[in-house]
Design an enzyme around this catalytic site. Structure first.
Site, PDB file in Angstrom:
ATOM      1  CG  ASP A   1      42.490  40.780  42.346  1.00  0.00           C
ATOM      2  OD1 ASP A   1      42.475  40.713  43.583  1.00  0.00           O
ATOM      3  OD2 ASP A   1      42.136  41.788  41.724  1.00  0.00           O
ATOM      4  CG  ASP A   2      40.259  38.932  45.644  1.00  0.00           C
ATOM      5  OD1 ASP A   2      41.157  39.561  46.229  1.00  0.00           O
ATOM      6  OD2 ASP A   2      39.148  39.428  45.394  1.00  0.00           O
TER       7      ASP A   2
ATOM      8  CB  CYS B   1      43.923  44.256  46.104  1.00  0.00           C
ATOM      9  SG  CYS B   1      42.559  45.401  46.380  1.00  0.00           S
TER      10      CYS B   1
ATOM     11  CG  HIS C   1      43.361  48.816  43.165  1.00  0.00           C
ATOM     12  ND1 HIS C   1      42.749  47.898  43.988  1.00  0.00           N
ATOM     13  CD2 HIS C   1      42.750  50.006  43.428  1.00  0.00           C
ATOM     14  CE1 HIS C   1      41.818  48.474  44.707  1.00  0.00           C
ATOM     15  NE2 HIS C   1      41.795  49.760  44.382  1.00  0.00           N
TER      16      HIS C   1
ATOM     17  CG  ASP D   1      45.706  40.409  45.375  1.00  0.00           C
ATOM     18  OD1 ASP D   1      45.145  39.306  45.556  1.00  0.00           O
ATOM     19  OD2 ASP D   1      45.074  41.440  45.052  1.00  0.00           O
TER      20      ASP D   1
END
Length: 501
Positions: free
Chosen positions: A32-33, A72, A127, A320
């Site tokens: 993530d990120d 995301c 998510h 992502d």
């Protein structure tokens, strides 16, 4: 060996030019990120990420790999469905109480593996919504991962900065006390409960922008919740909890082929790594969260080694979207960044149409099957559905994955070119890559995402960049190459308006 795997043997042997003994397990580590320059093997300081660096030494490192989108939820939708998210309404960044946006019954990446006889699991960040409207968090939570191809799951519903701050195992909140039911909403606070905005003195991590609603574990979140006190997560333990679930699935599944979708919460905000990682990076808690992520990767690799599964497991490591430094909390990420460049040499980051928004690290490893090295092949995560379907012997096109193409040869290193073109999605619109050219159409949207200090790639004039000669997109050559501008404008227009099959 079952007959369903015979096409797999043929297809992969054709891709690699040699026989494959058995169908591989697949572990997809979806970070993530994490930016292109956030790990050592992509330019970060030496020694920051030894386990990711090991993957790069033993596997194939991609230098032109892309998430579908610069945020995301859209990227997660694309990687699991094989469909560009901008084709569907409601695929933007979701609140924590959103309904499931992947229709049960469609052929997802997980379903591809399940149909081929694999055990399938989703661990970590979801998510993508849960339920079909007005979800009761105290009852069976469905539809969800189990309705779109996963046999089991251990997830958080949305993100670490959004409520509800609980884990979901299969179809139930973990540790929920029926006498303390959970309520979630996003429109207004619950009466009598503190908020980050009204009660900043209760926060142990102050917000820089937003993140001032419900307070959970001393941290302001997005959205409001009450109840579920015994089920609430502790941020510092999240990496351990998710990693334990992933490792347990690998150990339990060693007797059959398995697919693990391991979507880490690292390095998303709020960045609250376990205390054993604090101070390890010298870059504040964002850097320490990268160190914790590297530990996660190491635990997966160690488990595969100890179980004797390394040579028969395809490990894919990627992110992502691009990086963001200040994404809502005062965690010293900006002050302690130093000379670290999260997006490497690329412009922009999370939210952006510039390369830094979607060009991400990606490593593929299977010892003895994927030759170690580096490739410039242009690849995108949206092709995982079609490519990995070929890997497990599925025949024919997948109607519900209209934008996914078979790029298995590129993913396994047999093709150094990859895609001819791909569409990139940032906040405010689309861009297109074709080979060395990057075209960004004219846009009247804001040029900066001011809270995060990110260039979005919006401009009243169309722009063209030669990303091979100018990877940082510093020189607009649209005026010099009107022929390329016209061609790519038309190609993007056709791609974005093409009807679905």
């Amino acid at each position: 060996m079952t007959p369903r795997f015979l096409p797999f043997l043929l297809s992969v042997s054709l891709c690699l030019g040699r026989a494959v003994a058995s169908p591989p397990n697949v572990v997809l580590i979806y970070v993530d990120d994490l930016g292109y320059g956030d790990v050592s093997c992509y330019g970060a300081k030496p020694g920051l990420t030894p386990n990711v660096d090991r993957l790069a030494r033993e596997g194939l490192k991609f230098t032109d790999a892309h998430a579908s989108s610069a945020t995301c939820t859209p990227s997660r939708y694309a990687i699991l469905t094989g469909e560009y998210p901008w084709r569907r309404k409601g695929t933007g960044i979701l609140p924590g109480d959103a309904s499931l946006i992947i229709e049960p019954g469609r052929v997802t990446l997980a379903q591809v593996f399940k149909d081929a006889g694999y055990a399938t699991a989703a661990v970590g960040k979801w998510h993508l919504g849960l339920g079909d409207g007005n979800l009761d968090w105290n009852a069976a939570i469905k539809p969800g991962p189990l309705e779109v191809g996963f046999d089991e799951c251990f997830i958080m519903p949305a993100t670490t900065d959004r409520v509800p701050c609980v884990f979901v195992k299969d179809r139930a909140v973990v540790g929920l006390d029926p006498a303390d039911p959970i309520s979630v909403r996003y429109d207004r606070p619950f009466e009598g409960l503190p908020t980050g905005k009204a009660n900043p003195e209760l926060l142990r991590l102050q917000a820089s922008h937003g993140h001032d609603m419900a307070i959970v574990n001393g941290v302001g979140r997005i959205g409001y919740m009450k109840g579920g006190a015994k089920a609430l997560w502790r941020d510092e333990e999240m990496a351990d909890r998710f990693t334990a679930a992933a490792v347990d699935f690998i150990k339990r599944s060693r007797g059959q082929p398995f697919f693990l979708y391991f979507a880490t919460h690292n390095i998303h905000v709020p960045r609250l790594p376990h205390p054993r990682f604090l101070g390890k990076s010298g870059m504040g808690t964002r850097g320490d969260s990268i160190v914790e992520l590297d530990w996660i990767v190491g635990e997966v690799l160690r488990t595969l080694d100890e179980a004797g599964l390394a040579e028969n497991t395809l490990v894919v490591f990627t992110s992502d979207n691009g990086p963001v430094v200040d994404d809502g909390y005062r965690d010293d990420a900006v002050e302690k960044l130093g000379d670290h460049k999260p997006a490497g040499s690329f412009r922009g980051g999370k939210y952006s149409k510039y390369e830094g928004g979607t060009r991400v690290p990606m490593i593929v490893r299977q010892p003895g099957k994927v030759a170690p090295g580096e490739t410039k092949a242009l690849v995108t995560q949206i092709d995982f559905v079609a490519s990995l379907a070929v890997l497990v012997g599925r025949e024919g096109p997948i109607a519900t994955a209209p934008d996914s193409r078979n790029q298995l040869a590129a993913l396994l290193g047999a093709d150094g070119v990859g895609r001819e073109s791909l569409v990139e999605q940032g906040v405010g619109g689309l861009a297109i890559r074709r080979g060395r050219w990057k075209f960004i159409p004219a846009s009247n949207g804001p040029r900066m995402n001011k809270p995060t200090n990110t260039e979005l790639g919006n401009d009243p004039a169309p722009r063209l960049y030669d990303v091979e000669a100018d990877p940082g997109e510093t020189r607009d050559v649209a005026a010099e190459r009107p022929d390329v501008v016209a061609r790519l404008r038309e190609e993007l227009r056709g791609a974005s308006t093409a009807p679905l099959p």
